[in-house]
Design a protein around this motif. Sequence first.
Motif, PDB file in Angstrom:
ATOM      1  N   GLN A   1       0.853  -1.177   0.000  1.00  0.00           N
ATOM      2  CA  GLN A   1       0.000   0.000   0.000  1.00  0.00           C
ATOM      3  C   GLN A   1       0.896   1.236   0.000  1.00  0.00           C
ATOM      4  OE1 GLN A   1      -1.968   2.585  -0.147  1.00  0.00           O
ATOM      5  NE2 GLN A   1      -3.807   1.527   0.442  1.00  0.00           N
ATOM      6  N   PRO A   2       0.898   2.007  -1.093  1.00  0.00           N
ATOM      7  CA  PRO A   2       1.789   3.159  -1.190  1.00  0.00           C
ATOM      8  C   PRO A   2       1.549   4.219  -0.115  1.00  0.00           C
ATOM      9  CG  PRO A   2       0.420   2.962  -3.171  1.00  0.00           C
ATOM     10  CD  PRO A   2       0.111   1.799  -2.293  1.00  0.00           C
ATOM     11  N   LEU A   3       0.323   4.426   0.301  1.00  0.00           N
ATOM     12  CA  LEU A   3       0.062   5.458   1.304  1.00  0.00           C
ATOM     13  C   LEU A   3       0.680   5.095   2.648  1.00  0.00           C
ATOM     14  CD1 LEU A   3      -3.527   6.382   0.223  1.00  0.00           C
ATOM     15  CD2 LEU A   3      -1.612   7.941   0.352  1.00  0.00           C
ATOM     16  N   THR A   4       0.680   3.829   2.979  1.00  0.00           N
ATOM     17  CA  THR A   4       1.306   3.388   4.228  1.00  0.00           C
ATOM     18  C   THR A   4       2.812   3.604   4.155  1.00  0.00           C
ATOM     19  OG1 THR A   4      -0.435   1.734   4.506  1.00  0.00           O
ATOM     20  CG2 THR A   4       1.577   1.430   5.800  1.00  0.00           C
ATOM     21  N   LEU A   5       3.424   3.211   3.047  1.00  0.00           N
ATOM     22  CA  LEU A   5       4.856   3.403   2.870  1.00  0.00           C
ATOM     23  C   LEU A   5       5.223   4.881   2.906  1.00  0.00           C
ATOM     24  CD1 LEU A   5       7.724   2.458   2.219  1.00  0.00           C
ATOM     25  CD2 LEU A   5       7.064   2.423  -0.194  1.00  0.00           C
ATOM     26  N   LEU A   6       4.448   5.724   2.228  1.00  0.00           N
ATOM     27  CA  LEU A   6       4.761   7.155   2.210  1.00  0.00           C
ATOM     28  C   LEU A   6       4.581   7.797   3.580  1.00  0.00           C
ATOM     29  CD1 LEU A   6       3.458   8.333  -1.259  1.00  0.00           C
ATOM     30  CD2 LEU A   6       5.771   7.708  -0.569  1.00  0.00           C
ATOM     31  N   ALA A   8       5.296   6.315   6.374  1.00  0.00           N
ATOM     32  CA  ALA A   8       6.554   5.973   7.056  1.00  0.00           C
ATOM     33  C   ALA A   8       7.690   6.848   6.539  1.00  0.00           C
ATOM     34  CB  ALA A   8       6.869   4.492   6.863  1.00  0.00           C
ATOM     35  N   LEU A   9       7.756   7.052   5.220  1.00  0.00           N
ATOM     36  CA  LEU A   9       8.805   7.903   4.642  1.00  0.00           C
ATOM     37  C   LEU A   9       8.676   9.355   5.110  1.00  0.00           C
ATOM     38  CD1 LEU A   9       9.024   6.589   0.971  1.00  0.00           C
ATOM     39  CD2 LEU A   9      10.748   6.355   2.769  1.00  0.00           C
ATOM     40  N   ALA A  10       7.461   9.798   5.361  1.00  0.00           N
ATOM     41  CA  ALA A  10       7.248  11.176   5.805  1.00  0.00           C
ATOM     42  C   ALA A  10       7.947  11.444   7.127  1.00  0.00           C
ATOM     43  CB  ALA A  10       5.752  11.471   5.934  1.00  0.00           C
ATOM     44  N   THR A  11       8.038  10.437   7.973  1.00  0.00           N
ATOM     45  CA  THR A  11       8.681  10.635   9.274  1.00  0.00           C
ATOM     46  C   THR A  11      10.200  10.627   9.169  1.00  0.00           C
ATOM     47  OG1 THR A  11       8.666   8.278   9.837  1.00  0.00           O
ATOM     48  CG2 THR A  11       6.714   9.570  10.447  1.00  0.00           C
ATOM     49  N   ALA A  12      10.744  10.143   8.060  1.00  0.00           N
ATOM     50  CA  ALA A  12      12.192  10.053   7.881  1.00  0.00           C
ATOM     51  C   ALA A  12      12.734  11.090   6.896  1.00  0.00           C
ATOM     52  CB  ALA A  12      12.558   8.649   7.406  1.00  0.00           C
ATOM     53  N   THR A  13      11.864  11.940   6.351  1.00  0.00           N
ATOM     54  CA  THR A  13      12.280  12.943   5.372  1.00  0.00           C
ATOM     55  C   THR A  13      11.676  14.294   5.753  1.00  0.00           C
ATOM     56  OG1 THR A  13      10.370  12.519   3.934  1.00  0.00           O
ATOM     57  CG2 THR A  13      12.379  11.231   3.508  1.00  0.00           C
ATOM     58  N   GLU A  14      12.212  15.339   5.138  1.00  0.00           N
ATOM     59  CA  GLU A  14      11.678  16.673   5.425  1.00  0.00           C
ATOM     60  C   GLU A  14      11.366  17.496   4.189  1.00  0.00           C
ATOM     61  OE1 GLU A  14      14.177  18.906   8.027  1.00  0.00           O
ATOM     62  OE2 GLU A  14      14.510  17.203   9.364  1.00  0.00           O
ATOM     63  N   HIS A  15      12.054  17.222   3.084  1.00  0.00           N
ATOM     64  CA  HIS A  15      11.976  18.138   1.958  1.00  0.00           C
ATOM     65  C   HIS A  15      11.496  17.521   0.654  1.00  0.00           C
ATOM     66  CE1 HIS A  15      13.943  21.067   4.474  1.00  0.00           C
ATOM     67  NE2 HIS A  15      14.906  20.201   4.723  1.00  0.00           N
ATOM     68  N   ILE A  16      11.087  16.280   0.650  1.00  0.00           N
ATOM     69  CA  ILE A  16      10.644  15.670  -0.601  1.00  0.00           C
ATOM     70  C   ILE A  16       9.129  15.519  -0.610  1.00  0.00           C
ATOM     71  CG2 ILE A  16      12.824  14.444  -0.997  1.00  0.00           C
ATOM     72  CD1 ILE A  16      11.360  11.856  -0.120  1.00  0.00           C
ATOM     73  N   GLY A  17       8.555  15.690  -1.798  1.00  0.00           N
ATOM     74  CA  GLY A  17       7.132  15.446  -1.964  1.00  0.00           C
ATOM     75  C   GLY A  17       6.876  13.943  -1.974  1.00  0.00           C
ATOM     76  N   LEU A  18       5.725  13.553  -1.515  1.00  0.00           N
ATOM     77  CA  LEU A  18       5.369  12.143  -1.382  1.00  0.00           C
ATOM     78  C   LEU A  18       4.105  11.885  -2.193  1.00  0.00           C
ATOM     79  CD1 LEU A  18       5.963  12.158   2.452  1.00  0.00           C
ATOM     80  CD2 LEU A  18       7.490  11.135   0.750  1.00  0.00           C
ATOM     81  N   ILE A  19       4.276  11.354  -3.402  1.00  0.00           N
ATOM     82  CA  ILE A  19       3.153  11.150  -4.311  1.00  0.00           C
ATOM     83  C   ILE A  19       2.830   9.671  -4.408  1.00  0.00           C
ATOM     84  CG2 ILE A  19       2.323  11.448  -6.675  1.00  0.00           C
ATOM     85  CD1 ILE A  19       4.228  13.849  -6.900  1.00  0.00           C
ATOM     86  N   ALA A  20       1.597   9.328  -4.075  1.00  0.00           N
ATOM     87  CA  ALA A  20       1.124   7.950  -4.158  1.00  0.00           C
ATOM     88  C   ALA A  20       0.174   7.807  -5.336  1.00  0.00           C
ATOM     89  CB  ALA A  20       0.404   7.545  -2.874  1.00  0.00           C
ATOM     90  N   THR A  21       0.288   6.689  -6.040  1.00  0.00           N
ATOM     91  CA  THR A  21      -0.666   6.354  -7.089  1.00  0.00           C
ATOM     92  C   THR A  21      -1.835   5.632  -6.431  1.00  0.00           C
ATOM     93  OG1 THR A  21       1.052   6.162  -8.763  1.00  0.00           O
ATOM     94  CG2 THR A  21      -1.017   5.016  -9.197  1.00  0.00           C
ATOM     95  N   ALA A  22      -3.042   6.108  -6.692  1.00  0.00           N
ATOM     96  CA  ALA A  22      -4.239   5.474  -6.140  1.00  0.00           C
ATOM     97  C   ALA A  22      -5.354   5.557  -7.173  1.00  0.00           C
ATOM     98  CB  ALA A  22      -4.662   6.149  -4.837  1.00  0.00           C
ATOM     99  N   SER A  23      -6.079   4.470  -7.296  1.00  0.00           N
ATOM    100  CA  SER A  23      -7.104   4.324  -8.323  1.00  0.00           C
ATOM    101  C   SER A  23      -8.468   4.830  -7.881  1.00  0.00           C
ATOM    102  CB  SER A  23      -7.222   2.843  -8.700  1.00  0.00           C
ATOM    103  OG  SER A  23      -8.273   2.650  -9.612  1.00  0.00           O
ATOM    104  N   THR A  24      -9.133   5.525  -8.800  1.00  0.00           N
ATOM    105  CA  THR A  24     -10.523   5.920  -8.572  1.00  0.00           C
ATOM    106  C   THR A  24     -11.483   4.798  -8.951  1.00  0.00           C
ATOM    107  OG1 THR A  24     -10.663   6.883 -10.774  1.00  0.00           O
ATOM    108  CG2 THR A  24     -10.039   8.363  -8.966  1.00  0.00           C
ATOM    109  N   SER A  25     -10.968   3.786  -9.633  1.00  0.00           N
ATOM    110  CA  SER A  25     -11.825   2.685 -10.076  1.00  0.00           C
ATOM    111  C   SER A  25     -12.172   1.731  -8.945  1.00  0.00           C
ATOM    112  CB  SER A  25     -11.139   1.895 -11.197  1.00  0.00           C
ATOM    113  OG  SER A  25     -10.916   2.718 -12.316  1.00  0.00           O
ATOM    114  N   TYR A  26     -11.250   1.548  -8.008  1.00  0.00           N
ATOM    115  CA  TYR A  26     -11.432   0.522  -6.978  1.00  0.00           C
ATOM    116  C   TYR A  26     -11.170   1.042  -5.575  1.00  0.00           C
ATOM    117  CZ  TYR A  26     -11.436  -2.218 -11.203  1.00  0.00           C
ATOM    118  OH  TYR A  26     -11.723  -2.696 -12.451  1.00  0.00           O
ATOM    119  N   ASN A  27     -11.585   2.270  -5.315  1.00  0.00           N
ATOM    120  CA  ASN A  27     -11.531   2.874  -3.991  1.00  0.00           C
ATOM    121  C   ASN A  27     -12.818   3.652  -3.783  1.00  0.00           C
ATOM    122  OD1 ASN A  27      -8.902   2.505  -2.535  1.00  0.00           O
ATOM    123  ND2 ASN A  27      -8.074   3.226  -4.487  1.00  0.00           N
ATOM    124  N   SER A  28     -13.010   4.128  -2.567  1.00  0.00           N
ATOM    125  CA  SER A  28     -14.137   5.018  -2.292  1.00  0.00           C
ATOM    126  C   SER A  28     -13.587   6.402  -1.959  1.00  0.00           C
ATOM    127  CB  SER A  28     -14.987   4.495  -1.135  1.00  0.00           C
ATOM    128  OG  SER A  28     -14.281   4.627   0.084  1.00  0.00           O
TER     129      SER A  28
END
Length: 189
Positions: A1-6, A8-28
Amino acid sequence: QPLTLLTALATATEHIGLIATASTSYNSPYNLARKFASLDIVSGGRAGWNIVTTAGREAARNFGLEHEPAHADRYARAAEFLDVALKLWDSWEDDAIVGDKAAGVWGDDTKIHPPRHRGRYFSVEGALNVPRTPQGYPLLVQAGSSEDGKEFASRYAEAVFTAQQTIEDARAFYADLKSRTVAAGRQLQ
């Protein structure tokens, strides 16, 4: 799950953007809007969403469908999905949280606006259960190069990436997307 990984990465980084791919077809919309709001809060306003409409029979079968939705239907669903997500992110005003412990006031209910959305694909009643985030909503990224993809990008995307085979094709794509964006009533930066 990219959002979970990002997250975690958010707590270890300060200056990078964190972009996750997520589908509108199979989410709410409600669940995904809440996840991206949480990532934006944890990251201090560095969240981004690469918005995709998932194609393929195999993917559809993983979600209980025998066939994938038609291309145009996927983009119609994506447009309504994003409209709902934006309403959810905007359901809290910036100063809705009061936090007055002495008075026993957590927030100002008049600054929370449930979307009460009823549409073709979604019905969402209440406001998001996460307050307004540092950005308000994640950076909206899109990669579709189809006609529907370009129309979607012209309405919503703040960043677009594409793979064109020649410099001429790239220039034509850029000009086409700029033209569509202006026609959609958006300002170019």
